[in-house]
Write a protein that holds these residues in place. Structure first.
Motif, short mmCIF file in Angstrom:
data_model
loop_
_atom_site.label_atom_id
_atom_site.label_comp_id
_atom_site.label_asym_id
_atom_site.label_seq_id
_atom_site.Cartn_x
_atom_site.Cartn_y
_atom_site.Cartn_z
N VAL A 1 0.96 -1.45 -0.16
CA VAL A 1 -0.28 -0.37 0.18
C VAL A 1 0.55 1.16 0.07
N LEU A 2 1.93 1.26 0.98
CA LEU A 2 2.54 2.17 0.58
C LEU A 2 3.48 2.89 -0.82
N GLU A 3 3.84 1.46 -1.20
CA GLU A 3 3.96 1.66 -2.85
C GLU A 3 3.62 2.54 -3.12
N ALA A 4 2.01 1.73 -3.61
CA ALA A 4 1.43 1.94 -4.33
C ALA A 4 1.05 3.83 -3.76
N ALA A 5 1.07 4.51 -2.27
CA ALA A 5 0.88 5.85 -2.39
C ALA A 5 2.11 6.40 -2.06
N GLY A 6 3.24 5.83 -2.90
CA GLY A 6 4.44 6.95 -3.81
C GLY A 6 5.31 7.39 -2.29
N VAL A 7 5.19 6.12 -1.15
CA VAL A 7 6.46 6.33 -0.21
C VAL A 7 7.18 5.64 -0.42
N VAL A 8 8.63 5.89 -0.76
CA VAL A 8 9.33 4.91 -1.00
C VAL A 8 9.80 3.90 0.48
N ALA A 9 10.84 3.29 -0.32
CA ALA A 9 10.95 2.36 0.77
C ALA A 9 12.03 3.00 1.55
N ASP A 10 13.43 3.08 0.87
CA ASP A 10 14.06 3.98 1.96
C ASP A 10 14.11 4.50 2.67
N ASP A 11 12.58 5.23 2.91
CA ASP A 11 11.86 6.92 3.31
C ASP A 11 12.30 6.52 5.05
N GLU A 12 12.57 5.76 5.61
CA GLU A 12 12.22 5.04 7.05
C GLU A 12 12.12 5.80 8.21
N ARG A 13 12.29 7.67 7.61
CA ARG A 13 11.84 8.67 8.96
C ARG A 13 10.20 8.86 8.28
N THR A 14 9.62 8.40 6.91
CA THR A 14 8.44 8.91 6.65
C THR A 14 7.37 7.68 7.13
N ARG A 15 8.25 5.93 6.49
CA ARG A 15 7.62 5.21 6.78
C ARG A 15 7.39 4.72 8.63
N GLY A 16 8.19 5.76 8.94
CA GLY A 16 7.86 5.34 10.67
C GLY A 16 6.98 5.82 11.02
N ALA A 17 6.53 7.19 10.37
CA ALA A 17 5.86 8.23 10.50
C ALA A 17 4.45 7.21 10.72
N VAL A 18 4.44 6.93 9.93
CA VAL A 18 2.87 6.36 9.05
C VAL A 18 2.98 5.02 10.38
N LEU A 19 3.69 3.96 10.22
CA LEU A 19 3.59 3.12 10.69
C LEU A 19 3.02 3.75 11.94
N ARG A 20 3.25 4.84 13.26
CA ARG A 20 3.08 4.87 14.02
C ARG A 20 1.52 5.93 14.42
N ALA A 21 1.55 6.44 13.13
CA ALA A 21 -0.05 6.65 13.01
C ALA A 21 -1.11 5.79 12.75
N ILE A 22 -0.83 4.80 12.00
CA ILE A 22 -1.83 3.79 12.08
C ILE A 22 -2.38 2.54 12.62
N ASP A 23 -0.92 2.61 14.31
CA ASP A 23 -1.38 1.86 14.86
C ASP A 23 -2.09 2.99 16.15
N LYS A 24 -2.29 3.66 15.49
CA LYS A 24 -3.16 4.33 16.77
C LYS A 24 -4.21 4.95 16.38
N LEU A 25 -4.91 4.18 15.59
CA LEU A 25 -6.93 3.84 14.90
C LEU A 25 -7.48 4.03 16.05
N ASP A 26 -7.34 3.08 16.70
CA ASP A 26 -8.44 2.16 17.66
C ASP A 26 -8.60 3.82 18.18
N ARG A 27 -7.22 4.93 19.19
CA ARG A 27 -7.38 5.00 20.34
C ARG A 27 -7.25 6.50 19.98
N LEU A 28 -7.36 6.89 18.50
CA LEU A 28 -7.44 8.82 18.01
C LEU A 28 -9.42 8.79 17.08
N GLY A 29 -8.89 7.50 16.16
CA GLY A 29 -10.17 7.82 15.19
C GLY A 29 -9.45 7.95 13.80
N ARG A 30 -10.34 7.53 13.08
CA ARG A 30 -9.86 8.14 11.55
C ARG A 30 -8.93 9.10 11.83
#
Length: 504
Positions: free
Chosen positions: A181-210
């Motif tokens: 999905v990240l590949e389809a969204a254009g988030v490049v594999a070696d951009d660790e900062r962005t990927r890490g921020a995305v992971l932390r964001a969506i891991d909080k879905l149950d707490r913060l909502g959409r």
């Protein structure tokens, strides 16, 4: 000449983000862990106890809260300039242990571990810097059967500690699908900062909502205190594609996987992940674990960066009331996944691994909410032998020795011995001794003064019955069911057994 200033006394307070555990807390936790260990053992896992301290290099940089000092770990420099840190989980130490002892361990290596971990994170309500984890991992196999087995075992653990079927679900996803999905969204594999921020964001879905996740995928989000959490910096279109992935769950696993296939487009790694999820679903179904217990759910991503394949989370689905009296679901109590690259950091060779970690304090809180522990155990203290005459302390010790060396049930030694103690405070005030027994949750008090010793008897007071009668019993009820009885000294153990049996 000025007098030297007196050093102020240290404050008697627990450091921020830490807590103290007292008798009932510790015994409840031990009982729950013993039950879980029994399930792990039944599945063929062996116990491992590794060091609480690791080198920073061995732990790696995997914590979600990278804005904290030392990347979220409690670290210090040793006298030989080596940086050491308290372990932040039980998985990174396992990778080091397996790499170090791999020639002596069976492969696959199946181990479980239980103990405290430490995280240098921002504390908050229910969020501590020291907490217990309870892990089980399989190292050395890439088979999806290992992941299916871990999830089945997790379901069994929840049911055996007292969470009934229907009050929990083990939700499963695959990090490869997310990468697609990240590949389809254009988030490049070696951009660790962005990927890490995305992971932390969506891991909080149950707490913060959409909406909260949407802000974290974009510019960022301020919490109630005004603190800003920096976002991943994605465009609106990119964020919507990722949110669509999180909302891809359908009525059954096949329909969910079909929808995921549509989202990932031509991504090869995403297709690999969907294939693994299909195999996983077949394996858990073959073991008899249907969607009432284990289900495919794209919203599960897990915040840690070392997962490489399936990821899973156990969520409790029953409602509780929050601090403002509002109903809400209890939420997650366990999580894990596949981490095929963690051991490779030490060996240079790929070593597949998968495992789960149960949040011990969270699960205990859930059992309290379900009424499985807590109030029913308020009389769990020892039988208290009171002291009426200090000069007869040896005789009181003789009584307590007899009790401690006697089985609760002579026909079933597995139930253990009678728990007992002698009152060791100031015996002058008998009322204080009874208050002590009450605070200890003692079920019985033994009373013997000069008259009793002369007659060769003891008084046995049933404190549970006494408390029940005090709530409003009539005089006739007091007479019919006396809470204090006199028995011959040589009948002490027998009578205590009888009362404890009635009390249950």
């Amino acid at each position: 000449m000025a007098k030297p200033r007196k050093q102020p006394r240290p404050k008697a307070e627990t450091p921020k983000g830490f807590r103290d555990y007292f008798g009932t807390d510790v015994t409840e936790r031990a009982a729950m862990l013993n039950t879980i260990a029994g399930v792990y053992h039944r599945y063929g896992f062996d116990a491992l106890e590794s060091s609480a301290v690791e080198t920073v290099e061995a732990l790696g940089k995997f914590l979600p809260d990278v804005d904290r000092p030392n990347d979220g770990v409690f670290a210090w420099q040793d006298e030989d300039d080596t940086w050491l840190a308290l372990r932040y989980d039980l998985t990174a130490p396992l990778a080091r242990v397996f790499a170090q002892h791999r020639n002596d361990l069976p492969t696959p290596y199946r181990r479980y571990a239980m103990g405290p971990v430490w995280r240098n994170e921002k504390p908050g309500p229910g969020r501590f810097r020291q907490f217990y984890q309870c892990d089980a991992d399989t190292v050395g196999t890439s088979s999806m059967a290992a992941d299916a087995e871990i999830c089945a075992m997790l379901a069994d653990c929840l049911e055996e500690v007292g969470i009934p079927r229907g009050d929990y679900v083990v939700r499963v996803n695959n990090r490869k699908v997310l990468n697609g999905v990240l590949e389809a969204a254009g988030v490049v594999a070696d951009d660790e900062r962005t990927r890490g921020a995305v992971l932390r964001a969506i891991d909080k879905l149950d707490r913060l909502g959409r909406d909260g996740v949407s802000m974290l995928l974009g510019a960022g989000r301020r919490d109630e205190s005004g603190d800003l959490t920096e976002g991943a910096g994605l465009s609106h279109a990119q964020a919507e594609l990722i949110l669509g992935f999180l909302e891809a769950k359908r009525a059954n696993s096949l329909k969910t996987l079909t929808r995921l296939n549509e989202i990932i487009g031509q991504s090869g790694i995403g297709s690999d992940g969907i294939g693994e999820l299909m195999e996983f679903a077949e394996l858990v179904e073959a073991q008899g674990y249907g969607p009432d217990r284990i289900v495919i759910d794209p919203s599960v991503v897990r915040g840690l960066g070392y997962y490489t394949g399936p990821v899973y989370e156990a969520e409790l689905t029953f409602e509780i009331l929050d601090e403002k009296g509002r109903p809400r679901q209890f939420g997650s109590v366990a999580g894990g996944g596949r981490y095929d690259d963690l051991v490779k950091r030490f060996t240079g060779q790929a070593v597949p691994a998968t495992g789960v970690s149960i949040g011990v304090d969270r699960l205990l809180a859930a059992l309290h909410a379900k009424g499985k522990v807590g109030d029913s155990n308020i009389w769990s203290g020892p039988v208290v032998v009171t002291v009426m005459d200090r000069a007869r302390m040896a005789e009181y010790q003789s009584m307590v020795g007899e009790l401690r060396n006697s089985d609760l049930d002579p026909n079933d030694p597995s139930k253990g011995k009678i728990r007992a103690e002698v009152y060791l405070g100031n015996p002058k005030n008998f009322g204080n001794q009874m208050k002590y027994a009450d605070r200890r949750g003692s079920p019985i008090a033994i009373i013997a003064g000069s008259n009793e010793f002369d007659k060769g008897v003891v008084q046995i007071k049933d404190l549970i019955l006494g408390a029940q009668l005090a709530e409003g019993a009539t005089l006739e009820e007091w007479k019919e069911r006396p809470s204090q009885v006199e028995v011959p000294r040589d009948q002490l153990v027998k009578k205590v057994r009888e009362i404890l049996a009635v009390q249950g």
